[in-house]
Scaffold this motif. Structure first.
Motif, PDB file in Angstrom:
ATOM      1  N   GLU A   1       0.824  -1.200   0.000  1.00 22.51           N
ATOM      2  CA  GLU A   1       0.000   0.000   0.000  1.00 22.51           C
ATOM      3  C   GLU A   1       0.863   1.257   0.000  1.00 22.51           C
ATOM      4  OE1 GLU A   1      -4.133   1.454   2.108  1.00 22.51           O
ATOM      5  OE2 GLU A   1      -2.646   0.383   3.331  1.00 22.51           O
ATOM      6  N   MET A   2       2.005   1.208   0.682  1.00 24.17           N
ATOM      7  CA  MET A   2       2.892   2.374   0.686  1.00 24.17           C
ATOM      8  C   MET A   2       3.499   2.601  -0.695  1.00 24.17           C
ATOM      9  SD  MET A   2       3.983   4.872   2.484  1.00 24.17           S
ATOM     10  CE  MET A   2       3.622   4.426   4.180  1.00 24.17           C
ATOM     11  N   TYR A   3       3.864   1.535  -1.401  1.00 25.96           N
ATOM     12  CA  TYR A   3       4.353   1.693  -2.770  1.00 25.96           C
ATOM     13  C   TYR A   3       3.254   2.268  -3.674  1.00 25.96           C
ATOM     14  CZ  TYR A   3       8.868  -0.662  -2.265  1.00 25.96           C
ATOM     15  OH  TYR A   3      10.158  -0.982  -1.931  1.00 25.96           O
ATOM     16  N   THR A   4       2.010   1.818  -3.470  1.00 22.04           N
ATOM     17  CA  THR A   4       0.892   2.385  -4.232  1.00 22.04           C
ATOM     18  C   THR A   4       0.716   3.863  -3.896  1.00 22.04           C
ATOM     19  OG1 THR A   4      -0.192   0.216  -4.181  1.00 22.04           O
ATOM     20  CG2 THR A   4      -1.546   2.108  -4.788  1.00 22.04           C
ATOM     21  N   PHE A   5       0.892   4.215  -2.638  1.00 22.81           N
ATOM     22  CA  PHE A   5       0.837   5.623  -2.223  1.00 22.81           C
ATOM     23  C   PHE A   5       1.896   6.440  -2.957  1.00 22.81           C
ATOM     24  CE2 PHE A   5       2.466   8.941   0.628  1.00 22.81           C
ATOM     25  CZ  PHE A   5       1.320   9.681   0.854  1.00 22.81           C
ATOM     26  N   PHE A   6       3.127   5.906  -3.065  1.00 21.80           N
ATOM     27  CA  PHE A   6       4.179   6.597  -3.815  1.00 21.80           C
ATOM     28  C   PHE A   6       3.796   6.761  -5.280  1.00 21.80           C
ATOM     29  CE2 PHE A   6       7.608   4.839  -0.720  1.00 21.80           C
ATOM     30  CZ  PHE A   6       7.227   5.788   0.217  1.00 21.80           C
ATOM     31  N   ALA A   7       3.198   5.711  -5.871  1.00 21.37           N
ATOM     32  CA  ALA A   7       2.788   5.783  -7.276  1.00 21.37           C
ATOM     33  C   ALA A   7       1.734   6.859  -7.479  1.00 21.37           C
ATOM     34  CB  ALA A   7       2.281   4.420  -7.743  1.00 21.37           C
ATOM     35  N   VAL A   8       0.780   6.962  -6.550  1.00 21.90           N
ATOM     36  CA  VAL A   8      -0.259   7.989  -6.662  1.00 21.90           C
ATOM     37  C   VAL A   8       0.361   9.382  -6.545  1.00 21.90           C
ATOM     38  CG1 VAL A   8      -2.333   8.943  -5.579  1.00 21.90           C
ATOM     39  CG2 VAL A   8      -2.084   6.471  -5.839  1.00 21.90           C
ATOM     40  N   CYS A   9       1.329   9.545  -5.641  1.00 24.97           N
ATOM     41  CA  CYS A   9       2.006  10.845  -5.500  1.00 24.97           C
ATOM     42  C   CYS A   9       2.729  11.234  -6.790  1.00 24.97           C
ATOM     43  CB  CYS A   9       2.997  10.794  -4.339  1.00 24.97           C
ATOM     44  SG  CYS A   9       2.238  10.707  -2.703  1.00 24.97           S
ATOM     45  N   MET A  10       3.396  10.269  -7.418  1.00 26.80           N
ATOM     46  CA  MET A  10       4.065  10.551  -8.687  1.00 26.80           C
ATOM     47  C   MET A  10       3.058  10.882  -9.782  1.00 26.80           C
ATOM     48  SD  MET A  10       6.986   7.578  -8.791  1.00 26.80           S
ATOM     49  CE  MET A  10       8.046   7.243  -7.386  1.00 26.80           C
ATOM     50  N   LEU A  11       1.943  10.168  -9.787  1.00 24.78           N
ATOM     51  CA  LEU A  11       0.931  10.388 -10.822  1.00 24.78           C
ATOM     52  C   LEU A  11       0.287  11.762 -10.683  1.00 24.78           C
ATOM     53  CD1 LEU A  11      -0.450   9.000 -13.222  1.00 24.78           C
ATOM     54  CD2 LEU A  11      -2.165   8.133 -11.619  1.00 24.78           C
ATOM     55  N   MET A  12       0.162  12.248  -9.473  1.00 21.20           N
ATOM     56  CA  MET A  12      -0.438  13.566  -9.255  1.00 21.20           C
ATOM     57  C   MET A  12       0.376  14.684  -9.898  1.00 21.20           C
ATOM     58  SD  MET A  12      -1.819  13.513  -5.332  1.00 21.20           S
ATOM     59  CE  MET A  12      -3.324  12.660  -4.899  1.00 21.20           C
ATOM     60  N   THR A  13       1.686  14.489 -10.020  1.00 23.40           N
ATOM     61  CA  THR A  13       2.513  15.527 -10.645  1.00 23.40           C
ATOM     62  C   THR A  13       2.192  15.692 -12.120  1.00 23.40           C
ATOM     63  OG1 THR A  13       4.322  13.985 -11.222  1.00 23.40           O
ATOM     64  CG2 THR A  13       4.356  14.970  -9.028  1.00 23.40           C
ATOM     65  N   ARG A  14       1.599  14.680 -12.729  1.00 19.88           N
ATOM     66  CA  ARG A  14       1.268  14.732 -14.149  1.00 19.88           C
ATOM     67  C   ARG A  14      -0.162  15.187 -14.389  1.00 19.88           C
ATOM     68  NH1 ARG A  14       5.373  11.654 -16.552  1.00 19.88           N
ATOM     69  NH2 ARG A  14       4.226  11.679 -18.512  1.00 19.88           N
ATOM     70  N   ASN A  15      -0.957  15.289 -13.318  1.00 19.55           N
ATOM     71  CA  ASN A  15      -2.347  15.734 -13.422  1.00 19.55           C
ATOM     72  C   ASN A  15      -2.585  16.796 -12.355  1.00 19.55           C
ATOM     73  OD1 ASN A  15      -3.678  13.511 -15.337  1.00 19.55           O
ATOM     74  ND2 ASN A  15      -2.308  12.472 -13.929  1.00 19.55           N
ATOM     75  N   SER A  16      -2.219  17.999 -12.663  1.00 21.19           N
ATOM     76  CA  SER A  16      -2.264  19.060 -11.668  1.00 21.19           C
ATOM     77  C   SER A  16      -3.700  19.426 -11.313  1.00 21.19           C
ATOM     78  CB  SER A  16      -1.524  20.300 -12.191  1.00 21.19           C
ATOM     79  OG  SER A  16      -1.585  21.356 -11.263  1.00 21.19           O
ATOM     80  N   ARG A  17      -3.970  19.583 -10.018  1.00 17.60           N
ATOM     81  CA  ARG A  17      -5.263  20.026  -9.504  1.00 17.60           C
ATOM     82  C   ARG A  17      -5.019  21.089  -8.430  1.00 17.60           C
ATOM     83  NH1 ARG A  17      -6.348  17.113 -13.191  1.00 17.60           N
ATOM     84  NH2 ARG A  17      -7.931  15.465 -13.302  1.00 17.60           N
ATOM     85  N   ASN A  18      -6.049  21.852  -8.135  1.00 14.83           N
ATOM     86  CA  ASN A  18      -5.927  22.882  -7.104  1.00 14.83           C
ATOM     87  C   ASN A  18      -5.848  22.295  -5.701  1.00 14.83           C
ATOM     88  OD1 ASN A  18      -5.946  25.008  -8.939  1.00 14.83           O
ATOM     89  ND2 ASN A  18      -8.168  25.207  -8.896  1.00 14.83           N
ATOM     90  N   THR A  19      -6.545  21.211  -5.467  1.00 12.97           N
ATOM     91  CA  THR A  19      -6.520  20.549  -4.166  1.00 12.97           C
ATOM     92  C   THR A  19      -6.317  19.052  -4.366  1.00 12.97           C
ATOM     93  OG1 THR A  19      -8.923  20.200  -4.131  1.00 12.97           O
ATOM     94  CG2 THR A  19      -8.081  22.271  -3.196  1.00 12.97           C
ATOM     95  N   ILE A  20      -5.932  18.367  -3.298  1.00 15.37           N
ATOM     96  CA  ILE A  20      -5.768  16.913  -3.368  1.00 15.37           C
ATOM     97  C   ILE A  20      -7.109  16.245  -3.652  1.00 15.37           C
ATOM     98  CG2 ILE A  20      -5.223  14.868  -1.997  1.00 15.37           C
ATOM     99  CD1 ILE A  20      -3.064  16.430  -0.598  1.00 15.37           C
ATOM    100  N   GLU A  21      -8.192  16.744  -3.030  1.00 17.35           N
ATOM    101  CA  GLU A  21      -9.502  16.112  -3.179  1.00 17.35           C
ATOM    102  C   GLU A  21      -9.997  16.124  -4.624  1.00 17.35           C
ATOM    103  OE1 GLU A  21      -8.614  18.132  -0.850  1.00 17.35           O
ATOM    104  OE2 GLU A  21      -8.903  17.009   1.021  1.00 17.35           O
ATOM    105  N   GLU A  22      -9.574  17.109  -5.414  1.00 16.42           N
ATOM    106  CA  GLU A  22     -10.062  17.214  -6.793  1.00 16.42           C
ATOM    107  C   GLU A  22      -9.585  16.062  -7.679  1.00 16.42           C
ATOM    108  OE1 GLU A  22      -9.241  20.951  -8.560  1.00 16.42           O
ATOM    109  OE2 GLU A  22     -10.848  22.006  -7.490  1.00 16.42           O
ATOM    110  N   HIS A  23      -8.527  15.357  -7.273  1.00 14.99           N
ATOM    111  CA  HIS A  23      -8.097  14.199  -8.051  1.00 14.99           C
ATOM    112  C   HIS A  23      -9.136  13.082  -8.003  1.00 14.99           C
ATOM    113  CE1 HIS A  23      -4.179  16.236  -7.474  1.00 14.99           C
ATOM    114  NE2 HIS A  23      -3.874  15.690  -8.629  1.00 14.99           N
TER     115      HIS A  23
END
Length: 550
Positions: A131-153
């Motif tokens: 789950e922690m590796y998946t958390f890292f993957a989600v953090c990396m993926l967020m850099t490619r899909n910019s949003r104003n807040t975390i919840e907007e993803h």
């Protein structure tokens, strides 16, 4: 220099008085200058005498043998995938330790802080390594899909919706892990611990892994890097020449040819982990500490004017490290130069150092143990003569090799995982995660047998896919629908979409608060929900009202 002479120099150091630093106008490092509180033992760098003259001497630099340079043989094979290389830097033992600290911190928070009635921590369950590796993957993926807040993803709005995030991890679970992320045993800091104790485990792991993974080639450079942070922090620095002027300062050692980061030091004021050398000052001690494992093989070091000094050049020359860099004219033991017109230069010598002043648009002072006083052509053309413009060879070489650390910062600027947080150590951790990603990318380029060399963005995307494929399925945990005031499903009002919005049971025979009743401040629970909207609703009349009235 013979090996016996080098060994004699290295063994001849002695312990001397407390450390006294040299202040600098470009960087606020005054906390280094506290000899009364310094507990570490100082090492004498020796006494040097300088006799400057205009008489040139013959430069004798022994050649560098790059036979042992490159990737550590035991580290990686030529057929390693992107994920294999990344897991060398962020191995499962390392992530397992972070998982242990995170779960311990959650238990500490629950025992010492009053949790609100509807807090997300009420639904906490222990984090696992997948789950922690998946958390890292989600953090990396967020850099490619910019949003104003975390919840907007996780938004269900058609203009913002991206289904991949919900399929990997729920919004509440991601925010909870981000809030509980920790890197040391929880509890108040003791007197023996420094400010870096909260992040010391990832820092030490990264430094040791960087050293063991790659042996640098002939040319290396040292420069400052900054982790952006504007919150309240004792070690926060102001670097006016950097793009992010406020933040946590790092002293970074980088290989010029490959771009791989070899080591770094986090600036912590008087608690900075350095081997203090008596005559080199704060800046010279930073250089000597970073280069401790690279003496005796005739490498070339490029540094800027915050580090350069005649004493440091002699100190490194005795240990078979040749230096080149800009220097401040008011440094101790620097010679006095004449006033020059534009295009003129003056060189003064004190074996084995050459100090040069060259007048271009402004005065430029150089200190080198590598170059002669010669001019060389540049890539720029003189519009008057049509010939290449000329510059001193030491300046041409410096400009060519000094930008490795800035190039790393530039590559990370568009893909860094740093999250907006008031916890400075989390920002530093995500920056370290970015450094692992960047180094693994450079290693992957070296291991590619063919001419195919993917871009950094492409490499990151492939790595995310491989992380999800290996750890995503293991980390899936079914959660109940949220009853919070999140962004709602707008398609529930469409006439043709009503057939999909039908009542269904809440999973696991649980009861949740009705969303409409909660808006009216009525305490009413229900066993039914809309499976499409993932909202708990009373069958009558709330279900019909929710899907027909805005």
């Amino acid at each position: 220099m013979e090996n016996d002479d080098l060994i004699a120099i290295l063994e001849g150091v002695e312990n001397v008085e407390q450390f006294i630093a040299i202040s600098d106008e470009d960087s606020d490092l005054s906390d280094f200058e506290d000899p009364t509180t310094e507990e570490s033992q100082n090492i004498s760098a020796g006494e040097y005498s300088f006799q400057w003259s205009s008489e040139a001497f013959e430069i004798k630099n022994e050649p560098f043998d790059d036979f042992f340079s490159g990737i550590s043989p035991s580290m990686i094979s030529s057929v390693s995938s992107e994920l294999d290389i990344f897991l060398h830097y962020c191995n499962e033992a390392y992530v397992e330790k972070i998982v242990e600290f995170t779960n311990s911190y959650q238990q500490y928070v629950v025992r010492h802080i009053d949790i609100k009635l509807h807090s997300r921590l009420k639904n906490w369950y222990p984090v696992t390594v997948p789950e922690m590796y998946t958390f890292f993957a989600v953090c990396m993926l967020m850099t490619r899909n910019s949003r104003n807040t975390i919840e907007e993803h996780w938004s269900t709005n058609p203009y913002l919706h991206s289904g991949i995030y919900g399929s990997l991890m729920s919004r509440n679970r991601f925010c909870t892990i981000l809030g509980m992320l920790h890197f040391c045993q929880p509890g108040p800091r003791t007197e023996e611990e420094t400010i870096l104790s909260k992040i010391i485990y990832p820092v030490n792991h990264a430094r040791q892994t960087f050293k063991n993974s790659f042996i640098p080639y002939e040319k290396i450079c040292i420069d400052e890097s900054i982790v952006p942070f504007k919150g309240r922090l004792l070690i926060k620095q102001y670097l006016p020449k950097k793009r992010n002027r406020f933040g946590i300062e790092l002293f970074v050692l980088c290989d010029v040819l490959s771009g791989i980061i070899l080591d770094f030091i986090v600036y912590c004021g008087k608690d900075t982990e350095l081997t203090h050398f008596d005559n080199l000052g704060a800046s010279g001690s930073v250089v000597a500490t970073l280069l401790e494992e690279y003496y005796g093989v005739n490498r070339k070091l490029y540094i800027d004017n915050w580090y350069s000094s005649p004493k440091l050049s002699i100190f490194l020359k005795q240990r078979s490290i040749h230096t080149c860099g800009t220097v401040k004219p008011n440094r101790s033991e620097m010679p006095k130069f004449k006033n020059l017109k534009k295009g003129d230069r003056e060189a003064l010598y004190s074996d084995p150092i050459m100090a040069m002043k060259w007048r271009d648009k402004k005065n430029i002072h150089m200190l080198t143990t590598i170059h002669k006083d010669e001019m060389g052509p540049t890539e720029k053309m003189d519009l008057m003569t049509g010939l290449p413009k000329l510059k001193p060879e030491c300046i041409i070489d410096y400009n060519k090799n000094m930008g490795a650390v800035d190039a790393c910062d530039m590559m990370l600027s568009g893909l860094q995982c740093i999250r907006k947080t008031i916890k400075w150590y989390k920002k530093l951790f995500f920056h370290i995660l970015d450094l692992h990603l960047l180094n693994s990318y450079h290693i992957f380029k070296i291991t590619c047998k063919d001419d195919f060399s993917p871009s950094f963005r492409k490499y990151q995307l492939v790595l995310i896919e491989q992380l999800v494929q290996k750890y995503g399925e293991q980390s899936v945990h079914k959660t109940l629908p949220s009853t919070s005031r999140a962004l709602e499903q707008p398609t529930r009002f469409l006439p043709g979409d009503g057939a999909r919005h039908m009542p269904s049971y809440v999973p696991k025979q649980k009861k949740l608060r009705c969303k409409l009743c909660a808006r009216s401040k009525k305490r009413r629970t229900t066993r039914y929900m809309c499976a499409v909207c993932t909202v708990a609703l009373c069958v009558i009349p709330c279900f019909q009202l929710y899907h027909k009235k805005k």
